[in-house]
Design a protein around this motif. Structure first.
Motif, PDB file in Angstrom:
ATOM      1  N   PRO A 152     -22.566  39.569 -70.988  1.00  0.00           N
ATOM      2  CA  PRO A 152     -21.475  38.585 -71.105  1.00  0.00           C
ATOM      3  C   PRO A 152     -21.289  37.811 -69.794  1.00  0.00           C
ATOM      4  O   PRO A 152     -21.470  38.354 -68.710  1.00  0.00           O
ATOM      5  CB  PRO A 152     -20.234  39.442 -71.388  1.00  0.00           C
ATOM      6  CG  PRO A 152     -20.744  40.783 -71.775  1.00  0.00           C
ATOM      7  CD  PRO A 152     -22.080  40.956 -71.123  1.00  0.00           C
ATOM      8  N   ILE A 153     -20.955  36.522 -69.926  1.00  0.00           N
ATOM      9  CA  ILE A 153     -20.602  35.710 -68.752  1.00  0.00           C
ATOM     10  C   ILE A 153     -19.247  35.051 -69.035  1.00  0.00           C
ATOM     11  O   ILE A 153     -18.851  34.907 -70.195  1.00  0.00           O
ATOM     12  CB  ILE A 153     -21.660  34.621 -68.439  1.00  0.00           C
ATOM     13  CG1 ILE A 153     -21.838  33.672 -69.654  1.00  0.00           C
ATOM     14  CG2 ILE A 153     -22.984  35.206 -68.029  1.00  0.00           C
ATOM     15  CD1 ILE A 153     -22.529  32.371 -69.309  1.00  0.00           C
ATOM     16  N   GLU A 154     -18.584  34.626 -67.987  1.00  0.00           N
ATOM     17  CA  GLU A 154     -17.286  33.975 -68.194  1.00  0.00           C
ATOM     18  C   GLU A 154     -17.485  32.467 -68.203  1.00  0.00           C
ATOM     19  O   GLU A 154     -18.142  31.906 -67.329  1.00  0.00           O
ATOM     20  CB  GLU A 154     -16.308  34.379 -67.094  1.00  0.00           C
ATOM     21  CG  GLU A 154     -14.903  33.926 -67.419  1.00  0.00           C
ATOM     22  CD  GLU A 154     -13.839  34.634 -66.604  1.00  0.00           C
ATOM     23  OE1 GLU A 154     -12.996  33.925 -66.045  1.00  0.00           O
ATOM     24  OE2 GLU A 154     -13.866  35.884 -66.521  1.00  0.00           O
ATOM     25  N   TYR A 155     -16.924  31.819 -69.229  1.00  0.00           N
ATOM     26  CA  TYR A 155     -17.007  30.352 -69.319  1.00  0.00           C
ATOM     27  C   TYR A 155     -15.638  29.837 -69.751  1.00  0.00           C
ATOM     28  O   TYR A 155     -15.146  30.204 -70.828  1.00  0.00           O
ATOM     29  CB  TYR A 155     -18.083  29.936 -70.328  1.00  0.00           C
ATOM     30  CG  TYR A 155     -18.136  28.440 -70.539  1.00  0.00           C
ATOM     31  CD1 TYR A 155     -18.635  27.597 -69.547  1.00  0.00           C
ATOM     32  CD2 TYR A 155     -17.668  27.869 -71.718  1.00  0.00           C
ATOM     33  CE1 TYR A 155     -18.664  26.229 -69.716  1.00  0.00           C
ATOM     34  CE2 TYR A 155     -17.698  26.495 -71.910  1.00  0.00           C
ATOM     35  CZ  TYR A 155     -18.203  25.677 -70.905  1.00  0.00           C
ATOM     36  OH  TYR A 155     -18.230  24.309 -71.076  1.00  0.00           O
ATOM     37  N   GLU A 156     -15.027  29.020 -68.899  1.00  0.00           N
ATOM     38  CA  GLU A 156     -13.697  28.454 -69.171  1.00  0.00           C
ATOM     39  C   GLU A 156     -12.709  29.541 -69.606  1.00  0.00           C
ATOM     40  O   GLU A 156     -11.994  29.398 -70.606  1.00  0.00           O
ATOM     41  CB  GLU A 156     -13.789  27.339 -70.224  1.00  0.00           C
ATOM     42  CG  GLU A 156     -14.546  26.127 -69.691  1.00  0.00           C
ATOM     43  CD  GLU A 156     -14.468  24.925 -70.627  1.00  0.00           C
ATOM     44  OE1 GLU A 156     -14.050  25.101 -71.790  1.00  0.00           O
ATOM     45  OE2 GLU A 156     -14.831  23.827 -70.174  1.00  0.00           O
ATOM     46  N   LYS A 169     -13.238  32.397 -70.922  1.00  0.00           N
ATOM     47  CA  LYS A 169     -13.626  33.248 -72.064  1.00  0.00           C
ATOM     48  C   LYS A 169     -14.919  33.975 -71.748  1.00  0.00           C
ATOM     49  O   LYS A 169     -15.788  33.443 -71.050  1.00  0.00           O
ATOM     50  CB  LYS A 169     -13.845  32.395 -73.326  1.00  0.00           C
ATOM     51  CG  LYS A 169     -12.593  31.827 -73.912  1.00  0.00           C
ATOM     52  CD  LYS A 169     -12.943  31.008 -75.154  1.00  0.00           C
ATOM     53  CE  LYS A 169     -11.711  30.278 -75.676  1.00  0.00           C
ATOM     54  NZ  LYS A 169     -12.072  29.264 -76.674  1.00  0.00           N
ATOM     55  N   GLN A 170     -15.070  35.182 -72.303  1.00  0.00           N
ATOM     56  CA  GLN A 170     -16.329  35.926 -72.189  1.00  0.00           C
ATOM     57  C   GLN A 170     -17.262  35.476 -73.322  1.00  0.00           C
ATOM     58  O   GLN A 170     -16.896  35.543 -74.498  1.00  0.00           O
ATOM     59  CB  GLN A 170     -16.074  37.437 -72.332  1.00  0.00           C
ATOM     60  CG  GLN A 170     -15.304  38.032 -71.166  1.00  0.00           C
ATOM     61  CD  GLN A 170     -16.193  38.292 -69.958  1.00  0.00           C
ATOM     62  OE1 GLN A 170     -17.241  38.912 -70.056  1.00  0.00           O
ATOM     63  NE2 GLN A 170     -15.779  37.803 -68.793  1.00  0.00           N
ATOM     64  N   ILE A 171     -18.441  34.976 -72.958  1.00  0.00           N
ATOM     65  CA  ILE A 171     -19.415  34.642 -74.011  1.00  0.00           C
ATOM     66  C   ILE A 171     -20.753  35.299 -73.678  1.00  0.00           C
ATOM     67  O   ILE A 171     -21.064  35.559 -72.519  1.00  0.00           O
ATOM     68  CB  ILE A 171     -19.603  33.113 -74.201  1.00  0.00           C
ATOM     69  CG1 ILE A 171     -20.266  32.478 -72.971  1.00  0.00           C
ATOM     70  CG2 ILE A 171     -18.321  32.426 -74.575  1.00  0.00           C
ATOM     71  CD1 ILE A 171     -20.867  31.116 -73.259  1.00  0.00           C
ATOM     72  N   ILE A 172     -21.520  35.580 -74.731  1.00  0.00           N
ATOM     73  CA  ILE A 172     -22.855  36.155 -74.554  1.00  0.00           C
ATOM     74  C   ILE A 172     -23.860  35.020 -74.774  1.00  0.00           C
ATOM     75  O   ILE A 172     -23.879  34.412 -75.858  1.00  0.00           O
ATOM     76  CB  ILE A 172     -23.082  37.315 -75.536  1.00  0.00           C
ATOM     77  CG1 ILE A 172     -22.183  38.484 -75.134  1.00  0.00           C
ATOM     78  CG2 ILE A 172     -24.556  37.748 -75.561  1.00  0.00           C
ATOM     79  CD1 ILE A 172     -22.112  39.612 -76.124  1.00  0.00           C
ATOM     80  N   PRO A 173     -24.671  34.674 -73.756  1.00  0.00           N
ATOM     81  CA  PRO A 173     -25.570  33.516 -73.885  1.00  0.00           C
ATOM     82  C   PRO A 173     -26.423  33.523 -75.155  1.00  0.00           C
ATOM     83  O   PRO A 173     -26.549  32.492 -75.822  1.00  0.00           O
ATOM     84  CB  PRO A 173     -26.439  33.617 -72.623  1.00  0.00           C
ATOM     85  CG  PRO A 173     -25.557  34.287 -71.622  1.00  0.00           C
ATOM     86  CD  PRO A 173     -24.740  35.279 -72.409  1.00  0.00           C
ATOM     87  N   LEU A 174     -27.001  34.678 -75.516  1.00  0.00           N
ATOM     88  CA  LEU A 174     -27.868  34.724 -76.693  1.00  0.00           C
ATOM     89  C   LEU A 174     -27.094  34.408 -77.972  1.00  0.00           C
ATOM     90  O   LEU A 174     -27.608  33.734 -78.872  1.00  0.00           O
ATOM     91  CB  LEU A 174     -28.551  36.096 -76.802  1.00  0.00           C
ATOM     92  CG  LEU A 174     -29.519  36.285 -77.972  1.00  0.00           C
ATOM     93  CD1 LEU A 174     -30.592  35.204 -78.006  1.00  0.00           C
ATOM     94  CD2 LEU A 174     -30.183  37.658 -77.917  1.00  0.00           C
ATOM     95  N   GLN A 175     -25.829  34.853 -78.046  1.00  0.00           N
ATOM     96  CA  GLN A 175     -25.033  34.554 -79.241  1.00  0.00           C
ATOM     97  C   GLN A 175     -24.682  33.062 -79.300  1.00  0.00           C
ATOM     98  O   GLN A 175     -24.637  32.462 -80.376  1.00  0.00           O
ATOM     99  CB  GLN A 175     -23.768  35.411 -79.270  1.00  0.00           C
ATOM    100  CG  GLN A 175     -24.080  36.864 -79.580  1.00  0.00           C
ATOM    101  CD  GLN A 175     -22.847  37.738 -79.643  1.00  0.00           C
ATOM    102  OE1 GLN A 175     -21.722  37.302 -79.366  1.00  0.00           O
ATOM    103  NE2 GLN A 175     -23.051  38.998 -79.993  1.00  0.00           N
TER     104      GLN A 175
END
Length: 412
Positions: free
Chosen positions: A273-277, A279-285
């Protein structure tokens, strides 16, 4: 004959449901359940009017209590798990609690670790045995038909099989620069992982795409194929006695590999998971969300698949080779069930596996892989339901091919 509860409403589920409806003597009733009920209702609307009674339901396959409640309401003879591999264990738990037979097409993998193995599901063996119910694992094509092919070869043509090479060739073209033929998340995790094969009792690990050969496939032609790890290697290494080596090869075009390398290099295939704006998002998803849906590829995919197994071993003290494979045409599949051949080659064996359990041909309490049952009735059904197989008693062996040194740099 009986009732099936199908969990999942994606490309493979759609094919399996089409085939269940065609096989109405066995599947008198089916309930289609998914997190998104509208997808189930769409499938029902397409297929209603035949002899099979179809109902639909909404269910979260990650929620054991919801699954138990649905199974108790539907009272199926078997639960066909055509959802995601992350959900295998919750569905198996619900089947145990309700004493209902279970089948799937792919082994469990945790969502947060790029690792798939049978250990988690094999741990259910005693509990399924004590409950008096059958769990059939991996009844797709590979795994699935490749295991049935192996059991058939051993039963009819060999005293012992020493070497197995599984060759999975997709000669189809969908016209996109980059798209995956099944769930992008699962596909990319599988392809970008290290390769592995089993030899002389141990696992040998390779870098991603390190071993490459060019094979001339019947009705497809020459294709580059790469050694990957695939789950049926784990079960076949255990269940085929006397085996010295088993490998799995899959074909990939240069465009696919180039794009995958670029996506890996910029971190888009990561499951961390990475943080973007905020929110936690998973790049592959996220990548999965922007890629074409595999279910949308059907109308635009042309060409054929060729998937099979090459065996080398002994019969009456003599060396023997045998190759058994299926060729499937993407456009023919689309005409019949509105889906491309990748979903078709998985969905048809899913229906057949469920039918084997429901009719009692493959029915013993416990957890089993397909190669642990009598292959003959399954092989007959493949010819009947759209996946006819071809035999070759003098195949080109992979070990006779020159090693290809032009390998893509697909290493993390």
């Amino acid at each position: 004959m009986g009732k099936a509860l199908v969990i999942g409403a994606g490309g493979v589920a759609a094919v399996a449901i089409h085939k269940c409806v065609q096989n109405s003597e066995v599947f008198e009733e089916i309930c289609i359940a998914s997190r998104t009920k509208s997808k189930c209702d769409e499938l029902k609307a397409k297929l209603d009017g035949g002899k099979t009674k179809i109902t639909t339901a909404q269910v979260d396959a990650n929620n054991v209590e919801e699954l138990i409640a649905l199974i108790n309401e539907v009272k199926p003879d078997i639960v066909m798990n055509l959802a995601l591999p992350y959900q295998d264990l919750t569905i198996m738990d619900a089947c145990l609690a309700t004493k209902t037979n279970y089948m799937d097409t792919a082994n469990y993998e945790p969502e947060d670790t790029a690792k798939f193995e049978y250990k988690w599901q094999w741990d259910y063996r005693e509990r399924f045995e004590q409950a008096g119910i059958t769990a059939l694992l991996g009844s797709g094509f590979d795994p699935g038909v490749t295991g049935v092919f192996s059991a058939y070869a051993l039963k009819h043509y060999f005293d012992e099989i020493e070497y197995i090479d599984i060759l999975d060739c997709n000669g189809g073209d969908h016209g996109y620069p980059f798209a995956t033929n099944f769930n992008p998340e699962i596909n990319i995790r599988e392809v970008s992982a290290n390769g592995r094969y089993w030899e002389n009792g141990e696992w040998i690990e390779t870098k991603p795409m390190e071993i490459k050969r060019t094979y001339d496939f019947a009705e497809v032609g020459e294709k580059d194929m790469y050694l990957l790890y695939h789950e049926e290697l784990e079960s076949l290494a255990q269940n085929i006695p006397g085996l010295k080596r088993i490998r799995f090869f899959m074909t990939f075009g240069q465009s696919y590999l180039m794009h995958l390398k670029a996506l890996e290099n910029v971190g888009m295939t990561s499951i961390e998971p990475i943080e973007y704006e905020g929110k936690q998002i998973i790049p592959l998803q996220f990548l999965k969300a922007v890629l074409p849906d595999p279910a949308s590829l059907g109308p635009r995919t042309v060409g054929k698949t060729n998937i099979g197994c090459i065996f080398k071993g002994k019969k009456d003290g003599q060396d023997k080779t045998y190759y058994v494979y299926n060729i499937c045409d993407h456009q023919e599949c689309y005409k019949e069930v509105g889906s491309q051949a990748i979903s078709y080659t998985t969905g048809v064996p899913a229906m057949i596996g469920a039918a084997m359990v429901m009719t009692g041909k493959w029915n013993k309490p416990g957890v089993y892989n397909v190669e642990e049952f009598n292959p003959d009735p399954f092989m007959e059904e493949l010819n009947k339901w759209g996946l006819p197989w071809v035999e070759d008693f003098n195949p080109v062996l992979v070990d006779t091919l020159p090693e290809d040194t032009k390998k893509p740099e697909l290493v993390r």
